[in-house]
Design a protein around this motif. Structure first.
Motif, short mmCIF file in Angstrom:
data_model
loop_
_atom_site.label_atom_id
_atom_site.label_comp_id
_atom_site.label_asym_id
_atom_site.label_seq_id
_atom_site.Cartn_x
_atom_site.Cartn_y
_atom_site.Cartn_z
N GLU A 1 0.89 -1.14 0.07
CA GLU A 1 -0.14 -0.39 0.18
C GLU A 1 0.94 1.55 -0.01
OE1 GLU A 1 -3.03 -2.05 3.31
OE2 GLU A 1 -2.58 -0.25 3.36
N ASP A 2 0.50 2.51 -0.82
CA ASP A 2 0.93 3.89 -0.67
C ASP A 2 1.05 4.08 0.73
OD1 ASP A 2 -0.11 4.66 -3.92
OD2 ASP A 2 1.74 3.48 -3.53
N ARG A 3 2.42 3.99 1.41
CA ARG A 3 2.71 4.32 2.72
C ARG A 3 3.32 6.06 3.07
NH1 ARG A 3 0.69 0.94 7.03
NH2 ARG A 3 0.74 -1.20 5.54
N ASP A 4 3.40 6.71 3.96
CA ASP A 4 3.92 7.71 4.09
C ASP A 4 4.79 7.35 5.13
OD1 ASP A 4 5.51 9.93 4.05
OD2 ASP A 4 3.87 10.94 5.72
N THR A 5 6.24 6.86 4.92
CA THR A 5 7.31 6.09 5.00
C THR A 5 8.28 6.49 5.69
OG1 THR A 5 7.91 4.69 3.60
CG2 THR A 5 6.44 4.05 5.24
N ASP A 6 8.26 7.96 5.28
CA ASP A 6 9.51 9.17 5.33
C ASP A 6 10.28 8.54 6.97
OD1 ASP A 6 8.74 10.91 2.78
OD2 ASP A 6 10.05 8.96 3.25
N LEU A 7 8.29 9.20 7.90
CA LEU A 7 9.23 9.00 9.35
C LEU A 7 8.61 8.42 10.39
CD1 LEU A 7 6.60 11.96 10.02
CD2 LEU A 7 8.72 11.97 8.96
N ALA A 8 8.76 6.72 9.68
CA ALA A 8 9.09 6.03 9.79
C ALA A 8 10.20 5.09 10.66
CB ALA A 8 8.64 4.66 9.63
N PRO A 9 10.31 5.32 12.25
CA PRO A 9 11.46 4.79 12.97
C PRO A 9 12.16 3.42 11.94
CG PRO A 9 9.71 3.79 14.04
CD PRO A 9 8.98 5.19 13.40
N ARG A 10 13.66 4.35 11.94
CA ARG A 10 14.88 3.02 11.27
C ARG A 10 16.08 3.03 12.24
NH1 ARG A 10 12.49 6.21 6.87
NH2 ARG A 10 11.93 5.21 5.38
N ALA B 1 24.10 -10.85 16.69
CA ALA B 1 24.28 -10.20 15.51
C ALA B 1 23.12 -10.94 14.49
CB ALA B 1 25.87 -10.63 14.83
N LEU B 2 22.99 -12.68 14.63
CA LEU B 2 22.09 -12.89 13.83
C LEU B 2 20.56 -11.66 13.87
CD1 LEU B 2 21.10 -15.49 12.66
CD2 LEU B 2 20.68 -16.17 15.00
N ALA B 3 19.97 -11.13 15.06
CA ALA B 3 19.21 -11.17 14.84
C ALA B 3 19.54 -9.84 14.14
CB ALA B 3 18.43 -10.51 16.50
N VAL B 4 20.20 -8.94 14.90
CA VAL B 4 20.37 -7.61 13.33
C VAL B 4 20.66 -7.30 12.30
CG1 VAL B 4 22.13 -5.65 12.72
CG2 VAL B 4 21.23 -6.38 15.51
N GLN B 5 21.01 -9.22 11.78
CA GLN B 5 20.79 -9.79 10.29
C GLN B 5 20.08 -9.80 10.07
OE1 GLN B 5 24.68 -9.11 9.19
NE2 GLN B 5 23.87 -9.94 7.04
N ALA B 6 18.79 -10.43 10.66
CA ALA B 6 17.38 -10.90 10.50
C ALA B 6 16.85 -10.12 10.17
CB ALA B 6 17.36 -11.96 11.07
N ALA B 7 17.21 -8.89 10.68
CA ALA B 7 15.82 -7.21 11.13
C ALA B 7 16.53 -6.98 9.71
CB ALA B 7 15.85 -7.22 11.97
N HIS B 8 17.18 -7.31 8.57
CA HIS B 8 17.31 -5.65 7.85
C HIS B 8 17.21 -6.97 6.75
CE1 HIS B 8 20.08 -2.29 9.10
NE2 HIS B 8 21.07 -3.37 9.87
N ALA B 9 17.13 -8.05 7.13
CA ALA B 9 17.10 -8.92 5.54
C ALA B 9 15.04 -8.85 5.44
CB ALA B 9 17.10 -10.27 5.47
N VAL B 10 14.79 -8.73 6.22
CA VAL B 10 13.68 -8.37 6.44
C VAL B 10 12.66 -7.24 6.37
CG1 VAL B 10 12.76 -11.03 6.85
CG2 VAL B 10 13.01 -9.42 8.93
N SER B 11 14.15 -6.02 6.38
CA SER B 11 13.30 -4.50 6.86
C SER B 11 12.29 -4.03 5.70
CB SER B 11 14.39 -4.10 6.83
OG SER B 11 15.04 -3.48 5.14
N GLY B 12 12.15 -4.84 4.47
CA GLY B 12 10.68 -4.31 3.18
C GLY B 12 9.95 -4.58 3.93
N HIS B 13 9.75 -5.74 4.60
CA HIS B 13 7.94 -5.99 5.35
C HIS B 13 7.72 -5.11 5.99
CE1 HIS B 13 8.56 -9.76 2.42
NE2 HIS B 13 10.08 -9.95 2.12
N PHE B 14 8.18 -4.09 6.98
CA PHE B 14 7.71 -3.94 8.11
C PHE B 14 8.08 -2.15 7.57
CE2 PHE B 14 7.18 -7.51 10.32
CZ PHE B 14 7.98 -8.50 10.31
N PRO B 15 6.94 -1.78 6.52
CA PRO B 15 7.73 -0.50 6.15
C PRO B 15 7.20 1.12 6.97
CG PRO B 15 5.61 -1.02 5.63
CD PRO B 15 5.59 -2.14 6.19
N ASP B 16 6.11 -0.13 8.35
CA ASP B 16 5.89 1.52 9.00
C ASP B 16 6.65 1.98 10.36
OD1 ASP B 16 2.83 0.17 8.43
OD2 ASP B 16 3.33 1.97 8.12
N GLY B 17 8.03 0.79 10.51
CA GLY B 17 8.94 0.86 11.53
C GLY B 17 10.14 -0.04 12.10
#
Length: 975
Positions: free
Chosen positions: A278-287, A334-350
Motif C-alpha cells: 500500500e502507498d504509505r508515507d513511511t518517511d517518518l517511520a523509525p529505522r 548479530a544474527l537478530a540484526v542480520q535477520a531484521a535487515h533482511a526482512v526490513s522491506g516487509h515492515f514499512p511502518d518502522g
C-alpha cells in the motif's frame, strides 16, 4: 553542466555488465577484460549505485570489511584507474573522464554509462508481477521465463568481498522467489505437470523453502499424485525437525490437511499474486536497527528460518514473537540484526530497536516503561503525551501499531518479565528478542536456540580474523581450534586476536595451548565457562608478559571489575590503578588491541559485556576486599574532585556541599564550557559509581559514595535530572541511617528536598527541609540552618503559606548577616520579597528584589540576578507594565543560560511568551513558545509543556482576532 560531446561519449561508450553468473563485461558490443577480481568487485559496487557517489571508505569496506590492508586506499586508486581505461579507452590526461568520475571523498558511475543484467532481471520480474496482477497470465509467464533465462550461474561469481556476499545472497533470494512465482502462474494456467517439474528442481536447490514445498504439493495433487504431495510435506517435516527442531508453518500445515482429505477447493485455479505494498508515507517511520555486520558468516539455516517466520512466502502475517536464545557469546545479537535487515522491506511502518542491558554486569537494566516511552516517542507520540504507567504506555503502543506492520528488536533481555508489556501487539507486527534466558513461558512465541557455528563456518571466522593464508596452511589444526572454541563467535574472535597478537605462533601452537586447559574447555558447550577460559588466557598472557605495558594492562583489566560504570577514561583508570594518567592510557590502548575493551569515543573505552563480567570475577579473585575498597575510593575521589572543580567553573557563587580531602587531582578542565561538557559526558558514569558505592557494605566506601552524590546536586538541579537527583538522595539517606552519620542525613534531606522541588512536589520537599532544619540545629551548623530556612521559605510560598515563608526568610536573613554569608543574604532578600508579594505588599517586594538584584550584579552572580528578575517581571506584569516585564524576562534568560539553569529557563520562557502575546508581538511569542515546548520535552516537564501548548493556541486565536492576513498568520505559525 554536461556538454553534448560528453553525452555522446557516454552513449558511445555504453557498456553492459553481467552479474547473474560469472562477472563479465561488454563495451561497444565486444567483450572486455574487467581485470583482477578485486577490480571487478569495485565495478560491482559502483554499478549497484549508479548515479550516486560511493565514498572510498565504503569501497574499502565493501572489498575487505574490517580486515582492510594498509594499502587499501592506494589499491582503490589503482582499480579505478584500470576501470577507467576499460570504460573510456580513448580518454587521457588531457581529456577528463566522464563515465567514472571523481567526486568529493569518492567516485560516481554515470547511470547511462552502464547497464547490468541484474537491473534488467529485476525490471522483468516487476513487469511479470504486474501482468499477473492484471490477469495476463500468458504474458506474465513469458516475462518470468525471460527474467530467469538471464541467469548463467551463481550471481557475482568470482567476485570477492563482503559486498559481493551480501549482494549474491540478495539476488539468489530474488531468483528463488521468481521461480516460485512462475510456478504459481503455471498452476493458474492449468499446466500442473510443468509446474511440478520446475518446483521439484527448485526444492532440490532450496529444500527449506516452505512456499516452494506448498506449491509442489498442490502441483502433485493436481497431477493425481496425492501420495507424492503428502510425502513432500512429510519430507520437510522431518528435515525441519532434524536441522532446526521446528515444525512446518501454518500455511503448509493447512495445505497438508486439505490434501489429506482431498478437499474440492484444491481443484480451483490458484492465483496467489504478489501483493503490491500500500502507498504509505513511511518517511517518518523509525529505522533504529544497528548496522548489520558486513562480514557476517554462517547461520544460513537460522537466517532462512527467521526470514520464513518474519516474512512468510504466502504474504501472511509474521510470527508475533520470536526469541533467539543461547549461551553468551553465541552471536545472538548479530544474527537478530542480520535477520531484521533482511526482512526490513516487509515492515514499512518502522523498525524499532532497544538494548535492554539484561546481561550487562553492574549496569541497571532498562525497564518496560523506559522502552515503551522510547518507542512511543519514535512513533510520533509527544513527550508530554507518553503515559507514566506501564499498562497505559503498552496500550498506547498497541493503538499506534494497529493496522500497521512494524518490527521490534529487543536485544539482550534479562527475562520475560522485562519485555512482557511489549509482546501482545496487534496482528501484522512482530517482536524479535535475544536473551540468555529461556522464553518458554511466552505466549505465541517461536524459539530459536543458538548453538555454536559449524566447523567450516568457524574456520571461516578464524580465516577472516587471522588471515586466510595462515589458516589454510594447517587446515587440520584450524579445524581442531574451531572445535576447541566450541564454534562460539566470541571465543573464535578471541582466538583470532591471539594469533594476530602473536604472529610467530602457528595455528597448531594455539590449539595446543587450548588443549592444556582440557578440563575447562570441556565445558565450552555451556558457553559461560568457555568464554571465561578464553578471556583468562588473554589475561594470563598479558600478566606474564615481559613487557611492562602488558602487565599494566592485566592490572587494568582486573581493576575494571572494581568500578561498575559503562565507560572509563584514562583519568578514571589512573585512579583505579594509582598510576599516572599516561600509564593508564597506554594500558587501555593495549587492552583495546587485545580486543578486551573497545574505544567508543576520544579517550573513552568500554569493555564487552562478557569481558566486564570476567573482570568483576577477576577482581573478586585477585584482589582483597581492602584492595577493592581502596581502588574504588580512589575512583570516587577522582570523580568527586573533578565534579567540584566543574561546579566551581560553571558557577563559582554556588556553595558546594562538603567534600573530603582526597589526593586525587581533578581532570584538567579549563573553563565553564569545558566543565559543562565533562559533567554531561560523565553524568551517567558518576551516577552509576554513586549508586554502586552507596550500596557497598564497606561504610567508608558508602559514605564516600554519598558525598560524591552530593557533588552532583547543582548539575542535576539545573539540568532537570529530577529522578536521578531523587534516587541519589534516597541512597544517601539509607547510608546515613546505616552509619548513624547525622551530617550525611542532613545533606541527604537537602538533596531530596531539591529533587521534590523540581518535581513540583512542594509538600514533600517541605517535609525534608523541615527534617534538615532540625538536624542542622542539633549539629550546630549555622550555615546549614540558614540554607534550610531559605529553602523552607521557598517551599512555604509555593504552598501558599506566605506568612510562614516570611518568617523563615527573615530568620535566614538574620543568620546570613551574623555569619557574613553574602550569598545567603541575597537569597534571603529574594525569599522575603516572594513572601511579601504573596501577602499583597508589592511595593516592598519590588524594593527588596531590586536591592538583591543590585547585590547579585555587583558579585557577578548570574543565578541570583535571574532569580530576582523573574518575580520582578511578574510584579511589573501584574501592574500592567508589560514592556518592563519583557525586559526583565529577557535579561533573566541571558543570565540563566550563562549557568545552564534549564529548569528555570523553561519557566521564564513561559512567562515571556504570555507577556509578548499580550504586547501583540506574536512572531516572537510563537518562537519562544516553540522553544519552551521543545525544552519541556527534553526536561520531561508536562506541566510547563502544557502551558506552552496553551500559549500557542492563544497566539493562533489572537491572530484570528486581528487584521493579520491568513497567509501572514500561516507564515508566523510555520503552517
Amino acid at each position: 553542466m554536461e556538454t553534448a560531446d560528453q553525452r555522446a561519449l557516454c552513449q558511445g561508450s555504453s557498456c553492459r555488465l553481467q552479474l547473474l553468473g560469472p562477472v563479465k563485461g561488454w563495451c561497444g558490443g565486444k567483450e572486455v577484460d574487467l581485470g583482477p577480481p578485486l577490480q571487478r568487485a569495485v565495478l560491482c559496487v559502483l554499478a549497484a549505485r549508479p548515479g550516486q557517489v560511493v565514498t572510498k571508505d565504503r569501497l574499502i569496506n565493501s572489498l575487505w570489511g574490517s580486515r582492510a590492508p594498509v594499502t587499501a586506499e592506494q589499491s582503490i586508486y589503482t582499480y579505478v584507474a584500470g576501470l577507467r581505461r576499460i570504460l573510456e579507452p580513448g580518454q587521457g590526461p588531457r581529456r577528463p573522464y566522464t563515465v567514472l568520475v571523481h567526486r568529493s571523498r569518492g567516485y560516481l558511475l554515470r547511470r547511462e554509462a552502464l547497464e547490468t543484467d541484474a537491473e534488467e532481471f529485476e525490471r522483468h520480474l516487476q513487469e511479470a508481477r504486474w501482468l499477473q496482477a492484471a490477469d495476463d497470465l500468458d504474458g506474465s509467464l513469458k516475462t518470468f521465463d525471460l527474467a530467469l533465462s538471464m541467469w548463467t550461474g551463481p550471481a557475482l561469481c568470482g567476485v570477492p568481498g563482503p559486498f559481493a556476499e551480501v549482494e549474491r545472497a540478495r539476488l539468489e533470494e530474488l531468483r528463488l522467489t521468481a521461480g516460485e512465482e512462475r510456478a504459481d502462474v503455471l498452476l493458474a494456467l492449468g499446466r500442473h505437470h510443468e509446474a511440478a517439474t520446475a518446483l521439484t528442481t527448485l526444492v532440490g536447490e532450496a529444500p527449506l523453502r516452505e512456499r516452494a514445498r506448498e506449491l509442489l504439493m498442490l502441483a502433485f495433487y493436481r497431477c493425481g499424485r496425492q501420495a507424492d504431495a503428502l510425502d513432500t510435506y512429510l519430507q520437510l517435516q522431518r528435515l525441519l525437525g532434524q536441522k532446526l527442531g521446528v515444525d512446518p508453518g501454518e500455511a503448509l500445515r493447512r495445505r497438508y490437511e486439505l490434501i489429506l482429505r482431498a478437499d474440492p477447493s484444491l481443484d480451483d485455479p490458484i492465483t496467489t499474486y504478489v501483493s503490491v505494498a500500500e502507498d504509505r508515507d513511511t518517511d517518518l517511520a523509525p529505522r533504529q536497527l544497528p548496522r548489520a555486520t558486513a562480514h557476517f558468516v554462517g547461520r544460513v539455516e537460522e537466517l532462512a528460518r527467521l526470514r520464513s517466520l518474519l516474512a512468510p512466502g504466502d504474504e501472511g502475517a509474521p510470527q508475533a514473537v520470536i526469541a533467539i536464545t543461547g549461551a553468551p557469546g553465541a552471536g545472538k545479537s548479530a544474527l537478530a540484526v542480520q535477520a531484521a535487515h533482511a526482512v526490513s522491506g516487509h515492515f514499512p511502518d518502522g523498525r524499532l530497536y532497544a538494548n535492554l542491558l539484561g546481561a550487562t554486569p553492574g549496569v541497571e537494566r532498562l525497564d518496560g516503561l523506559e522502552v515503551l516511552s522510547r518507542f512511543l516517542r519514535a512513533l510520533g507520540v509527544g513527550h508530554e503525551n507518553v503515559p507514566s504507567q506501564v499498562d497505559e504506555a503498552a496500550a498506547t503502543l498497541r493503538d499506534r501499531l494497529e493496522g500497521r506492520r512494524a518490527l521490534i528488536l529487543l536485544d539482550d533481555a534479562a527475562h520475560i518479565d522485562q519485555v512482557r508489556p511489549l509482546l501482545n501487539l496487534p496482528h501484522g507486527n512482530a517482536v524479535l528478542i535475544t536473551s540468555r534466558e529461556s522464553f518458554a513461558m511466552a505466549d505465541d512465541c517461536v524459539h530459536l536456540v543458538l548453538g555454536g557455528l559449524g566447523r567450516s563456518e568457524a574456520v571461516t571466522v578464524l580465516a577472516k580474523l587471522a588471515g586466510a593464508a595462515r589458516i589454510a596452511a594447517d587446515p587440520i589444526a584450524a579445524g581442531r581450534l574451531a572445535d576447541l572454541c566450541g564454534g562460539l563467535p566470541l571465543a573464535l574472535r578471541l582466538a583470532g586476536a591471539r594469533l594476530v597478537e602473536r604472529p610467530q605462533w602457528t595455528v597448531h601452537d594455539l590449539a595446543v595451548r587450548l588443549e592444556d586447559r582440557r578440563r575447562t574447555l570441556h565445558e565450552l558447550e555451556s558457553g559461560q565457562t568457555a568464554v571465561r577460559s578464553s578471556l583468562e588466557m588473554s589475561y594470563e598472557s598479558l600478566r606474564r608478559s615481559r613487557a611492562a605495558v602488558d602487565r599494566t594492562a592485566a592490572r587494568a583489566l582486573c581493576r575494571l571489575g572494581v568500578l561498575h560504570v559503562a565507560e572509563v577514561t584514562p583519568d578514571v583508570m589512573a585512579a583505579l590503578l594509582d598510576e599516572p594518567v599516561d600509564v593508564a592510557e597506554r594500558a587501555l590502548n593495549r587492552l583495546s588491541r587485545a580486543h578486551l575493551v573497545e574505544p567508543v569515543a576520544s579517550r573513552r573505552f568500554r569493555p564487552h559485556d562478557l569481558v566486564r563480567l570476567f573482570a568483576i570475577e577477576l577482581a573478586d579473585e585477585q584482589l582483597s576486599a581492602q584492595e577493592r575498597s581502596l581502588a574504588l575510593i580512589r575512583a570516587l575521589g577522582f570523580y568527586g574532585a573533578t565534579m567540584h572543580r566543574a561546579n566551581h567553573l560553571v558557577d563559582p557563587h554556588r556553595v558546594q556541599p562538603p567534600w573530603p580531602d582526597v589526593p586525587q587531582h581533578p581532570a584538567p578542565l579549563t573553563d565553564a564550557q569545558d566543565a559543562k561538557a565533562w559533567q554531561e559526558s560523565e553524568r551517567a558514569n558518576v551516577i552509576a559509581a554513586t549508586m554502586q558505592a552507596t550500596s557497598c557494605p564497606d561504610d567508608a566506601v558508602a559514605l564516600m559514595g554519598a558525598y560524591l552524590g552530593f557533588s552532583l546536586a547543582w548539575h542535576l538541579y539545573w539540568g532537570g535530572h529530577r529522578n536521578d537527583h531523587l534516587q541519589i538522595g534516597e541512597a544517601a539517606l539509607r547510608v546515613a541511617a546505616r552509619t548513624g552519620d547525622s551530617t550525611v542525613e542532613a545533606l541527604a534531606h537537602n538533596q531530596l528536598s531539591m529533587a521534590f522541588n523540581r518535581l513540583n512536589r512542594a509538600a514533600d520537599a517541605t517535609v525534608h527541609h523541615e527534617a534538615e532544619l532540625r538536624l542542622q540545629r542539633v549539629l550546630g551548623d549555622r550555615f546549614g540552618e540558614m540554607r534550610a530556612l531559605g529553602n523552607l521559605s521557598l517551599n512555604y510560598s509555593d504552598l501558599g503559606r506566605y506568612a510562614k515563608g516570611l518568617e523563615c526568610a527573615e530568620l535566614q536573613l538574620q543568620i546570613a548577616r551574623e555569619i557574613g554569608s553574602e550569598v545567603g543574604e541575597r537569597h534571603a532578600l529574594v525569599m522575603t520579597a516572594i513572601a511579601l508579594r504573596g501577602l499583597g505588599d508589592w511595593s516592598s517586594a519590588l524594593s527588596l528584589l531590586e536591592e538583591a538584584s543590585s547585590l547579585a550584579e555587583q558579585a557577578g552572580d548570574h543565578a541570583h540576578v535571574a532569580m530576582c528578575l523573574g518575580p520582578m517581571a511578574s510584579i511589573r506584569s501584574e501592574r500592567g507594565d508589560l514592556a518592563a516585564a519583557k525586559s526583565h524576562l529577557e535579561r533573566s534568560l541571558v543570565h540563566l543560560r550563562e549557568v545552564g539553569y534549564q529548569d528555570a529557563e523553561l519557566g521564564r520562557l513561559c512567562q515571556l511568551v504570555e507577556v509578548e502575546r499580550l504586547l501583540g508581538d506574536l512572531e516572537s511569542a510563537r518562537a519562544h513558545a516553540l522553544r519552551a515546548e521543545r525544552l519541556a520535552r527534553e526536561l520531561n516537564d508536562p506541566r510547563l509543556g502544557a502551558v506552552a501548548a496553551r500559549e500557542l493556541e492563544a497566539i493562533r486565536e489572537a491572530m484570528a482576532g486581528t487584521n493579520t492576513s491568513p497567509e501572514r498568520a500561516a507564515a508566523i505559525m510555520g503552517e
